[in-house]
Scaffold this motif. Structure first.
Motif, PDB file in Angstrom:
ATOM      1  N   PRO A 203     -14.921  13.756   2.280  1.00  0.00           N
ATOM      2  CA  PRO A 203     -14.286  13.917   0.964  1.00  0.00           C
ATOM      3  C   PRO A 203     -14.287  12.588   0.215  1.00  0.00           C
ATOM      4  O   PRO A 203     -14.278  11.511   0.820  1.00  0.00           O
ATOM      5  N   SER A 204     -14.321  12.663  -1.094  1.00  0.00           N
ATOM      6  CA  SER A 204     -14.318  11.452  -1.916  1.00  0.00           C
ATOM      7  C   SER A 204     -12.928  10.833  -1.915  1.00  0.00           C
ATOM      8  O   SER A 204     -11.964  11.430  -2.399  1.00  0.00           O
ATOM      9  N   LEU A 205     -12.828   9.635  -1.356  1.00  0.00           N
ATOM     10  CA  LEU A 205     -11.538   8.951  -1.243  1.00  0.00           C
ATOM     11  C   LEU A 205     -11.330   8.016  -2.430  1.00  0.00           C
ATOM     12  O   LEU A 205     -12.280   7.382  -2.903  1.00  0.00           O
ATOM     13  N   PRO A 206     -10.096   7.906  -2.942  1.00  0.00           N
ATOM     14  CA  PRO A 206      -9.806   6.940  -4.008  1.00  0.00           C
ATOM     15  C   PRO A 206      -9.906   5.513  -3.454  1.00  0.00           C
ATOM     16  O   PRO A 206      -9.029   5.054  -2.728  1.00  0.00           O
ATOM     17  N   GLN A 207     -10.970   4.834  -3.812  1.00  0.00           N
ATOM     18  CA  GLN A 207     -11.353   3.614  -3.107  1.00  0.00           C
ATOM     19  C   GLN A 207     -10.346   2.476  -3.214  1.00  0.00           C
ATOM     20  O   GLN A 207     -10.069   1.793  -2.233  1.00  0.00           O
ATOM     21  N   LEU A 208      -9.800   2.224  -4.405  1.00  0.00           N
ATOM     22  CA  LEU A 208      -8.841   1.120  -4.540  1.00  0.00           C
ATOM     23  C   LEU A 208      -7.608   1.396  -3.689  1.00  0.00           C
ATOM     24  O   LEU A 208      -7.115   0.510  -2.981  1.00  0.00           O
ATOM     25  N   ALA A 209      -7.120   2.617  -3.739  1.00  0.00           N
ATOM     26  CA  ALA A 209      -5.940   2.973  -2.955  1.00  0.00           C
ATOM     27  C   ALA A 209      -6.213   2.840  -1.464  1.00  0.00           C
ATOM     28  O   ALA A 209      -5.390   2.317  -0.707  1.00  0.00           O
ATOM     29  N   VAL A 210      -7.380   3.295  -1.024  1.00  0.00           N
ATOM     30  CA  VAL A 210      -7.738   3.204   0.394  1.00  0.00           C
ATOM     31  C   VAL A 210      -7.864   1.748   0.823  1.00  0.00           C
ATOM     32  O   VAL A 210      -7.387   1.357   1.896  1.00  0.00           O
ATOM     33  N   ARG A 211      -8.497   0.941  -0.006  1.00  0.00           N
ATOM     34  CA  ARG A 211      -8.684  -0.476   0.344  1.00  0.00           C
ATOM     35  C   ARG A 211      -7.339  -1.189   0.469  1.00  0.00           C
ATOM     36  O   ARG A 211      -7.107  -1.943   1.420  1.00  0.00           O
ATOM     37  N   ARG A 212      -6.434  -0.943  -0.460  1.00  0.00           N
ATOM     38  CA  ARG A 212      -5.129  -1.595  -0.410  1.00  0.00           C
ATOM     39  C   ARG A 212      -4.281  -1.052   0.736  1.00  0.00           C
ATOM     40  O   ARG A 212      -3.509  -1.788   1.357  1.00  0.00           O
ATOM     41  N   TYR A 213      -4.414   0.238   1.011  1.00  0.00           N
ATOM     42  CA  TYR A 213      -3.705   0.821   2.149  1.00  0.00           C
ATOM     43  C   TYR A 213      -4.168   0.144   3.441  1.00  0.00           C
ATOM     44  O   TYR A 213      -3.350  -0.244   4.276  1.00  0.00           O
ATOM     45  N   ALA A 214      -5.482  -0.008   3.592  1.00  0.00           N
ATOM     46  CA  ALA A 214      -6.026  -0.658   4.790  1.00  0.00           C
ATOM     47  C   ALA A 214      -5.583  -2.113   4.871  1.00  0.00           C
ATOM     48  O   ALA A 214      -5.237  -2.612   5.952  1.00  0.00           O
ATOM     49  N   LEU A 215      -5.582  -2.809   3.747  1.00  0.00           N
ATOM     50  CA  LEU A 215      -5.140  -4.209   3.744  1.00  0.00           C
ATOM     51  C   LEU A 215      -3.682  -4.332   4.146  1.00  0.00           C
ATOM     52  O   LEU A 215      -3.294  -5.290   4.834  1.00  0.00           O
ATOM     53  N   SER A 216      -2.857  -3.380   3.734  1.00  0.00           N
ATOM     54  CA  SER A 216      -1.440  -3.446   4.082  1.00  0.00           C
ATOM     55  C   SER A 216      -1.228  -3.394   5.588  1.00  0.00           C
ATOM     56  O   SER A 216      -0.265  -3.967   6.109  1.00  0.00           O
ATOM     57  N   LEU A 217      -2.108  -2.712   6.307  1.00  0.00           N
ATOM     58  CA  LEU A 217      -1.990  -2.605   7.753  1.00  0.00           C
ATOM     59  C   LEU A 217      -2.324  -3.924   8.445  1.00  0.00           C
ATOM     60  O   LEU A 217      -1.899  -4.167   9.576  1.00  0.00           O
ATOM     61  N   GLU A 218      -3.086  -4.762   7.775  1.00  0.00           N
ATOM     62  CA  GLU A 218      -3.527  -6.026   8.375  1.00  0.00           C
ATOM     63  C   GLU A 218      -2.559  -7.172   8.120  1.00  0.00           C
ATOM     64  O   GLU A 218      -2.660  -8.219   8.759  1.00  0.00           O
ATOM     65  N   LYS A 219      -1.628  -7.001   7.185  1.00  0.00           N
ATOM     66  CA  LYS A 219      -0.720  -8.084   6.805  1.00  0.00           C
ATOM     67  C   LYS A 219       0.465  -8.156   7.771  1.00  0.00           C
ATOM     68  O   LYS A 219       1.033  -7.147   8.150  1.00  0.00           O
ATOM     69  N   LYS A 220       0.834  -9.363   8.140  1.00  0.00           N
ATOM     70  CA  LYS A 220       2.006  -9.575   8.986  1.00  0.00           C
ATOM     71  C   LYS A 220       3.286  -9.616   8.158  1.00  0.00           C
ATOM     72  O   LYS A 220       4.343  -9.180   8.584  1.00  0.00           O
ATOM     73  N   ASN A 221       3.180 -10.151   6.958  1.00  0.00           N
ATOM     74  CA  ASN A 221       4.329 -10.361   6.088  1.00  0.00           C
ATOM     75  C   ASN A 221       4.706  -9.057   5.387  1.00  0.00           C
ATOM     76  O   ASN A 221       3.867  -8.409   4.765  1.00  0.00           O
ATOM     77  N   LEU A 222       5.985  -8.653   5.470  1.00  0.00           N
ATOM     78  CA  LEU A 222       6.422  -7.398   4.856  1.00  0.00           C
ATOM     79  C   LEU A 222       6.293  -7.430   3.336  1.00  0.00           C
ATOM     80  O   LEU A 222       6.010  -6.406   2.706  1.00  0.00           O
ATOM     81  N   GLU A 223       6.496  -8.596   2.745  1.00  0.00           N
ATOM     82  CA  GLU A 223       6.324  -8.706   1.296  1.00  0.00           C
ATOM     83  C   GLU A 223       4.885  -8.383   0.897  1.00  0.00           C
ATOM     84  O   GLU A 223       4.648  -7.649  -0.075  1.00  0.00           O
ATOM     85  N   ASP A 224       3.919  -8.917   1.648  1.00  0.00           N
ATOM     86  CA  ASP A 224       2.510  -8.652   1.347  1.00  0.00           C
ATOM     87  C   ASP A 224       2.171  -7.176   1.556  1.00  0.00           C
ATOM     88  O   ASP A 224       1.403  -6.586   0.799  1.00  0.00           O
ATOM     89  N   GLN A 225       2.737  -6.581   2.599  1.00  0.00           N
ATOM     90  CA  GLN A 225       2.500  -5.162   2.847  1.00  0.00           C
ATOM     91  C   GLN A 225       3.019  -4.322   1.684  1.00  0.00           C
ATOM     92  O   GLN A 225       2.348  -3.395   1.214  1.00  0.00           O
ATOM     93  N   LEU A 226       4.230  -4.640   1.225  1.00  0.00           N
ATOM     94  CA  LEU A 226       4.813  -3.883   0.126  1.00  0.00           C
ATOM     95  C   LEU A 226       3.972  -4.013  -1.139  1.00  0.00           C
ATOM     96  O   LEU A 226       3.741  -3.013  -1.848  1.00  0.00           O
ATOM     97  N   LEU A 227       3.486  -5.213  -1.437  1.00  0.00           N
ATOM     98  CA  LEU A 227       2.674  -5.403  -2.640  1.00  0.00           C
ATOM     99  C   LEU A 227       1.381  -4.601  -2.563  1.00  0.00           C
ATOM    100  O   LEU A 227       0.974  -3.961  -3.540  1.00  0.00           O
ATOM    101  N   ASP A 228       0.715  -4.625  -1.411  1.00  0.00           N
ATOM    102  CA  ASP A 228      -0.525  -3.850  -1.261  1.00  0.00           C
ATOM    103  C   ASP A 228      -0.268  -2.359  -1.448  1.00  0.00           C
ATOM    104  O   ASP A 228      -1.060  -1.655  -2.093  1.00  0.00           O
ATOM    105  N   LEU A 229       0.827  -1.869  -0.886  1.00  0.00           N
ATOM    106  CA  LEU A 229       1.120  -0.445  -0.986  1.00  0.00           C
ATOM    107  C   LEU A 229       1.486  -0.048  -2.415  1.00  0.00           C
ATOM    108  O   LEU A 229       1.109   1.044  -2.881  1.00  0.00           O
ATOM    109  N   TRP A 230       2.176  -0.923  -3.136  1.00  0.00           N
ATOM    110  CA  TRP A 230       2.477  -0.592  -4.526  1.00  0.00           C
ATOM    111  C   TRP A 230       1.221  -0.626  -5.392  1.00  0.00           C
ATOM    112  O   TRP A 230       1.082   0.169  -6.331  1.00  0.00           O
TER     113      TRP A 230
END
Length: 295
Positions: free
Chosen positions: A141-168
């Motif tokens: 299925p066609s995935l929304p690329q920016l959202a997927v990329r930021r979602y994946a980046l949030s999983l790699e961040k140790k800092n909760l602030e960085d995770q929250l920013l990627d998810l927003w």
């Protein structure tokens, strides 16, 4: 024949798994030989501590396996990252990663380091996760690329602030691609409330959560404020929300523009997304205690 082995760190399975993937790859678990080879060669040579391997890889973990005639690991790195990305999208909870690849042409073994292993709750590859993963891999299925990329980046961040920013960033790209300065928060509250909430009470819960969490985002961005563990609840809920919308739009096969039009129709009609459009696939978010704050 040369071959490739890549343990999926932090994963566990409830039964043996054998899934054929494109490009002649297999996703396996319950293969004692793969575990022993990974333990033997990675434990002593990986950049991280030996204890980390024992915590993150077990005999019932997932392993990628492929016969690998040319041993050109770097050429397939993007494909291996895609597998990791789709595994993490498929699971409701838990985080896995594929940080190392073992290539072998016995008696010669080589190790390729791809990335730091992700931290998080144990990734459980159950039947529901497998069903979604197989659909993501084979139905494509066609995935929304920016959202997927930021979602994946949030999983790699140790800092909760960085995770929250990627998810927003992921959620903004999904819910307010048409947002203008001064109206983004309002549109997020309204559209997310009607998307996730079936009743007035649930919509009010979602709207309050969005307002509070987006204020945290603004504090981090504009004042550099560090909120630490106070963000754990926000991050967990935002991750569930972003994942649900990514999967739902992809499985339903609608564009983000179509999603935005539907969201505005919901507000006018006063209905929830699931009741109005009745999609065959719709991942929900558990709204229980959505505004609960850890003491």
């Amino acid at each position: 024949m040369p071959y490739l082995i890549a343990p999926v760190f932090n994963s566990t399975t409830l039964r043996p798994v054998r899934i054929e993937l494109p490009q002649s790859f297999l996703l396996l678990s319950g293969e004692e030989k793969l575990y022993k080879l990974a333990s033997r060669f990675l434990k002593n040579q990986m950049d991280e501590s030996r204890l980390l391997f024992d915590r993150k890889v077990r005999a019932d973990s997932l392993f990628l396996f492929a016969e690998y005639p040319d041993l050109k690991v770097r050429q397939d790195q993007a494909w291996i990252e895609e597998i990791e990305q789709k595994l993490n999208l498929a699971a409701l909870d838990g985080i896995c990663s594929i940080p190392y690849i073992i290539t072998a042409q016995p008696p010669v073994f080589g190790i390729t380091y791809l990335k730091r292993s992700n931290d998080g709750k144990k990734f459980i590859f159950d039947e529901r996760t497998e069903e979604i993963f197989q659909s993501l891999i084979w139905d494509k299925p066609s995935l929304p690329q920016l959202a997927v990329r930021r979602y994946a980046l949030s999983l790699e961040k140790k800092n909760l602030e960085d995770q929250l920013l990627d998810l927003w960033i992921a959620l903004e790209s999904l819910f307010v691609p048409d947002g203008k300065k001064g109206e983004i928060t309002y549109k997020l509250r309204l559209r997310m409330a009607y998307y996730f909430g079936d009743t007035y009470a649930e919509r009010e819960q979602v709207a309050q959560f969005v307002k509070r969490s987006y204020n945290h985002r603004s504090e981090i961005v504009h004042s550099g404020k560090l909120l630490g563990k106070a963000l754990e609840h926000d991050v967990r809920r935002l991750r569930q929300m972003a994942r649900a919308v990514i999967l739902n739009t992809a499985m339903e096969g609608i564009t983000l523009q179509e999603l935005r039009i539907r969201l505005d129709e919901l507000v006018i009609a006063g209905e929830s997304y699931a009741s109005r459009y009745k999609p065959a696939f719709f991942e929900r978010v558990n709204l229980e205690s959505i505004n609960k704050r850890k003491s």
